[in-house]
Scaffold this motif. Structure first.
Motif, PDB file in Angstrom:
ATOM      1  N   PRO A   1       0.813  -1.220   0.000  1.00  0.00           N
ATOM      2  CA  PRO A   1       0.000   0.000   0.000  1.00  0.00           C
ATOM      3  C   PRO A   1       0.845   1.268   0.000  1.00  0.00           C
ATOM      4  O   PRO A   1       1.997   1.271   0.438  1.00  0.00           O
ATOM      5  CB  PRO A   1      -0.802  -0.129   1.299  1.00  0.00           C
ATOM      6  CG  PRO A   1       0.057  -0.965   2.189  1.00  0.00           C
ATOM      7  CD  PRO A   1       0.732  -1.958   1.282  1.00  0.00           C
ATOM      8  N   GLU A   2       0.241   2.321  -0.498  1.00  0.00           N
ATOM      9  CA  GLU A   2       0.882   3.628  -0.462  1.00  0.00           C
ATOM     10  C   GLU A   2       0.954   4.126   0.985  1.00  0.00           C
ATOM     11  O   GLU A   2       0.036   3.868   1.777  1.00  0.00           O
ATOM     12  CB  GLU A   2       0.093   4.635  -1.297  1.00  0.00           C
ATOM     13  CG  GLU A   2       0.119   4.386  -2.789  1.00  0.00           C
ATOM     14  CD  GLU A   2       1.471   4.688  -3.386  1.00  0.00           C
ATOM     15  OE1 GLU A   2       2.246   5.457  -2.772  1.00  0.00           O
ATOM     16  OE2 GLU A   2       1.764   4.150  -4.472  1.00  0.00           O
ATOM     17  N   PRO A   3       2.025   4.809   1.366  1.00  0.00           N
ATOM     18  CA  PRO A   3       2.104   5.363   2.723  1.00  0.00           C
ATOM     19  C   PRO A   3       0.980   6.363   2.967  1.00  0.00           C
ATOM     20  O   PRO A   3       0.521   7.026   2.041  1.00  0.00           O
ATOM     21  CB  PRO A   3       3.477   6.050   2.738  1.00  0.00           C
ATOM     22  CG  PRO A   3       4.243   5.427   1.622  1.00  0.00           C
ATOM     23  CD  PRO A   3       3.232   5.095   0.571  1.00  0.00           C
ATOM     24  N   ASP A   4       0.551   6.452   4.203  1.00  0.00           N
ATOM     25  CA  ASP A   4      -0.459   7.442   4.557  1.00  0.00           C
ATOM     26  C   ASP A   4       0.159   8.815   4.778  1.00  0.00           C
ATOM     27  O   ASP A   4      -0.550   9.825   4.794  1.00  0.00           O
ATOM     28  CB  ASP A   4      -1.195   7.000   5.829  1.00  0.00           C
ATOM     29  CG  ASP A   4      -1.983   5.718   5.603  1.00  0.00           C
ATOM     30  OD1 ASP A   4      -3.004   5.777   4.897  1.00  0.00           O
ATOM     31  OD2 ASP A   4      -1.562   4.665   6.112  1.00  0.00           O
ATOM     32  N   GLU A   5       1.483   8.825   4.928  1.00  0.00           N
ATOM     33  CA  GLU A   5       2.180  10.097   5.121  1.00  0.00           C
ATOM     34  C   GLU A   5       3.565  10.003   4.511  1.00  0.00           C
ATOM     35  O   GLU A   5       4.262   8.996   4.653  1.00  0.00           O
ATOM     36  CB  GLU A   5       2.292  10.433   6.609  1.00  0.00           C
ATOM     37  CG  GLU A   5       3.000  11.750   6.892  1.00  0.00           C
ATOM     38  CD  GLU A   5       3.104  12.030   8.384  1.00  0.00           C
ATOM     39  OE1 GLU A   5       2.093  12.460   8.960  1.00  0.00           O
ATOM     40  OE2 GLU A   5       4.183  11.806   8.959  1.00  0.00           O
ATOM     41  N   LYS A   6       3.958  11.026   3.770  1.00  0.00           N
ATOM     42  CA  LYS A   6       5.304  11.099   3.188  1.00  0.00           C
ATOM     43  C   LYS A   6       5.905  12.448   3.564  1.00  0.00           C
ATOM     44  O   LYS A   6       6.057  13.333   2.745  1.00  0.00           O
ATOM     45  CB  LYS A   6       5.252  10.974   1.664  1.00  0.00           C
ATOM     46  CG  LYS A   6       4.780   9.631   1.137  1.00  0.00           C
ATOM     47  CD  LYS A   6       4.792   9.618  -0.388  1.00  0.00           C
ATOM     48  CE  LYS A   6       4.294   8.324  -0.954  1.00  0.00           C
ATOM     49  NZ  LYS A   6       4.250   8.343  -2.444  1.00  0.00           N
ATOM     50  N   ASN A   7       6.239  12.592   4.802  1.00  0.00           N
ATOM     51  CA  ASN A   7       6.810  13.847   5.297  1.00  0.00           C
ATOM     52  C   ASN A   7       8.259  13.600   5.701  1.00  0.00           C
ATOM     53  O   ASN A   7       8.583  13.447   6.874  1.00  0.00           O
ATOM     54  CB  ASN A   7       5.996  14.376   6.483  1.00  0.00           C
ATOM     55  CG  ASN A   7       6.468  15.738   6.944  1.00  0.00           C
ATOM     56  OD1 ASN A   7       7.208  16.414   6.231  1.00  0.00           O
ATOM     57  ND2 ASN A   7       6.062  16.142   8.142  1.00  0.00           N
TER      58      ASN A   7
END
Length: 295
Positions: free
Chosen positions: A39-45
């Motif tokens: 799955p795609e990350p829920d946050e990319k900070n």
């Protein structure tokens, strides 16, 4: 442990501590997300972080696949037969791979395109059921070079590579041995397997076929270089899916009264690096449904 709800954000190291997947392995699974379904990350900070409810189901599937593969027997007597001997689904799944039923292998074919080789022969019974059979060499080669559990591509399937070379005649015809390193495969055998499994539908129709004891396929260098560049610049799986759907819709609208003229191979060739055969089939089917509803 603090917030342990499904909405808690976990980075790679926290996922390792809780679920046991190393950060490097998670990175590989995410890199190949178009086929691993990571799955795609829920946050990319600054770094990737997943909600527990997002990553946990994927981890469970990954760990189940790892346990399933540990039962495989690459030295099974069935694999000592002549390499062109055909093996049934039951022989492959239950006897060689050690599963209790054939459902796991059949699920791999549907849910993880490219992970397990497509059958070499598919027969239909009078009642309409499919009988799938694999050659001994197909299964033996997969076991010898099988990807890591849960990852439909081998670790060398999409490695980090240098930018594709700009030199060379774009119309030059090159074979799999020359194309493999450009596309990031360690050998022409790996590249040929990727094509046969539908991972690279862009190359299923070569520009030249040279018959002989071993048939040789060749492609224009420009096609290989364009595909290599597209694979390096691949966006998220969600964006790829949207692009495939839009491409399929555009092609069907252009085809007008002859929608059957829109093929997976043509779509893949005109949009390199956008997914496997099964991914394109899904997008084309969705495009047909949308046009049927709106038309």
């Amino acid at each position: 442990m603090g917030n342990t709800t499904g909405d808690e954000l976990l980075d790679a190291h926290q996922i390792h501590e809780e679920f046991g997947i190393s950060p490097s392995r998670l990175s590989e699974l995410y890199r190949d997300r178009a086929t691993t379904n990571c799955p795609e990350p829920d946050e990319k900070n600054g770094k990737r972080r997943w909600k527990r409810r997002t990553i946990a189901p994927f981890v469970e599937t990954y760990q189940a696949s790892k346990q399933q593969l540990s039962r495989a027997n690459p030295n099974h007597p069935l694999l000592a037969q002549p390499r062109d001997t055909l093996l049934s689904t039951s022989q492959v799944s239950k006897q060689i791979l050690g599963h209790k039923s054939t459902s796991t292998v059949l699920a791999w074919l549907v849910d993880s395109p490219g992970y397990f080789p497509d059958p070499d022969v598919v027969e239909s019974t009078p009642g309409g059921r499919k009988r799938r059979k694999w050659r001994v060499d197909t299964i033996a080669d997969w076991l010898a070079d099988r990807p890591g559990p849960g990852n439909p591509l081998s670790k060398t399937g999409t490695p980090k590579t240098s930018p594709p070379p700009e030199d060379g005649d774009p119309d030059e015809l090159i074979d799999a041995k020359t194309a493999a390193p450009i596309l990031g495969y360690s050998s022409h055998l790996q590249l040929n397997r990727a094509i046969a499994r539908g991972i690279l539908p862009e190359l299923m129709e070569p520009d030249e076929v040279i018959p002989g004891r071993v048939t040789t396929y060749r492609w224009k260098r420009a096609r290989i270089v364009d595909l290599a560049r597209a694979r390096q610049e691949a966006p998220s799986s969600a964006e790829l899916a949207e692009r495939r759907l839009n491409a399929a819709l555009e092609a069907l609208r252009a085809a007008g009264s002859t929608p059957g003229s829109v093929t997976i191979t043509h779509l893949a060739q005109t949009h390199p690096g956008h997914g496997s055969v099964i991914a394109w089939e899904s997008s084309l089917a969705e495009a047909h449904r949308q046009l049927d509803v709106t038309g």
